[in-house]
Design an enzyme around this catalytic site. Structure first.
Site, PDB file in Angstrom:
ATOM      1  N   LYS A 232       7.338   7.090  10.548  1.00  0.00           N
ATOM      2  CA  LYS A 232       6.319   7.154  11.596  1.00  0.00           C
ATOM      3  C   LYS A 232       6.847   7.993  12.751  1.00  0.00           C
ATOM      4  CE  LYS A 232       4.245   2.746  10.270  1.00  0.00           C
ATOM      5  NZ  LYS A 232       3.952   1.352  10.659  1.00  0.00           N
TER       6      LYS A 232
ATOM      7  N   LYS B 155       3.713   1.628  -2.453  1.00  0.00           N
ATOM      8  CA  LYS B 155       3.033   0.797  -1.477  1.00  0.00           C
ATOM      9  C   LYS B 155       1.742   0.237  -2.060  1.00  0.00           C
ATOM     10  CE  LYS B 155       3.216   2.200   2.821  1.00  0.00           C
ATOM     11  NZ  LYS B 155       4.144   1.187   3.403  1.00  0.00           N
TER      12      LYS B 155
ATOM     13  N   GLU C 244       6.901  -2.099  -2.116  1.00  0.00           N
ATOM     14  CA  GLU C 244       6.341  -2.946  -1.076  1.00  0.00           C
ATOM     15  C   GLU C 244       5.604  -4.112  -1.720  1.00  0.00           C
ATOM     16  OE1 GLU C 244       3.981  -1.429   2.546  1.00  0.00           O
ATOM     17  OE2 GLU C 244       2.434  -2.171   1.170  1.00  0.00           O
TER      18      GLU C 244
ATOM     19  N   ASP D  52       6.554  -6.988   3.062  1.00  0.00           N
ATOM     20  CA  ASP D  52       5.624  -6.506   4.081  1.00  0.00           C
ATOM     21  C   ASP D  52       4.862  -7.639   4.762  1.00  0.00           C
ATOM     22  OD1 ASP D  52       4.251  -4.423   5.502  1.00  0.00           O
ATOM     23  OD2 ASP D  52       2.521  -4.798   4.223  1.00  0.00           O
TER      24      ASP D  52
END
Length: 278
Positions: free
Chosen positions: A134, A166, A194, A215
């Site tokens: 990010k 993910k 994830e 997560d």
């Protein structure tokens, strides 16, 4: 050391934003061409410094003869009021380069400072802080360098250095196990998966996951997840981690905690530059 980063190109592009019209009209109008100044750069905040060499590169680009006397190195934790750099050179050049140098140093120092706060918060737990992808487009190498200066380890640098399966990958593939097996069959050796439910852990491990990202799990689920994994692969807590919650997650026994806000939300440090006649 900042890898995979072209400093000359970064300085060129950044200065171009300020000099698109061809000149610093203020400095050229107000400051005689032969004027020299001594400048002092200092931190107005308690901060962890990152980006000194990059800031210096802006001054060197516009005045190759500038004299730079660095007072602190990257990674240093300094109190407010600390002098960071002394400069002696052409006044026009220093004034033109000032904002580009400060913007970069303030941004990277802000990231390093926030990172150090998170690292300190989990000190003694054995858990390792990771950054994420990010990052601001075009600044990833710099921002991940800053997190290292703050004491974190880098997670993936991009999409190329490990698979990260993910929720959307799982949904399209038709399940955790199917997605992982396809990554294994593709010859990928580092496969991060994830999972947001405990019942996904065993299928992911049995299919060949080498790292589990847990997560948005609460603390009881993290404790149970760590027990289920039983040391077979590293575990990583992620999602909504704050400075107030990171330690309680760290003591669950996870290997890592990743925090997106390190690069996504860190405020710029207050760093200034003041001039005195040479």
């Amino acid at each position: 050391m900042i890898t995979d980063f072209d400093l000359d190109d970064f300085v060129t592009r950044t200065l171009h934003e300020d000099l698109l019209g061809g000149a610093d009209v203020t400095s050229e109008a107000v400051i005689p061409a032969d004027t020299r100044f001594r400048a002092v750069m200092d931190s107005r905040d308690d901060a962890v410094i990152a980006g000194m060499a990059i800031a210096e590169a802006f001054f060197r680009r516009l005045d190759p003869d500038v004299v730079l006397e660095r007072q602190v190195e990257d990674g240093a934790h300094v109190p407010a009021g600390t002098d960071l750099l002394y400069l002696t050179g052409k006044a026009r050049a220093m004034l033109t380069a000032e904002r580009s140098a400060l913007n970069t140093l303030q941004h990277l120092t802000g990231i390093a400072t926030m990172t150090r706060a998170y690292v300190d918060a989990i000190d003694g737990t054995g858990c390792i802080l990771l950054d994420t992808r990010k990052t601001i487009p075009g600044l990833r190498a710099l921002e991940k360098y800053a997190t290292r200066m703050g004491g974190a380890q880098n997670h993936r640098m991009g999409l190329w250095d490990a698979a990260m399966i993910k929720d959307n990958h799982v949904a399209v593939a038709g399940g955790v196990a199917t997605a992982v097996r396809r990554a294994v069959d593709a010859g990928i050796t580092d496969i991060i998966v994830e999972v947001d439910r405990l019942d996904q852990i065993r299928p992911a491990l049995d299919a060949g996951a080498t790292h589990l990202l847990l997560d948005n799990m609460d603390v009881p689920d993290l404790i149970e997840a760590v027990a289920l994994v039983d040391g077979r692969v590293p575990t990583e807590a992620s999602g909504g981690v704050t400075l107030e919650t990171i330690r309680v997650k760290a003591v669950t026994g996870v290997t890592y905690i990743s925090v997106g806000r390190l690069t996504q939300s860190a405020p710029a440090a207050d760093i200034g530059l003041d001039y005195a006649a040479a």
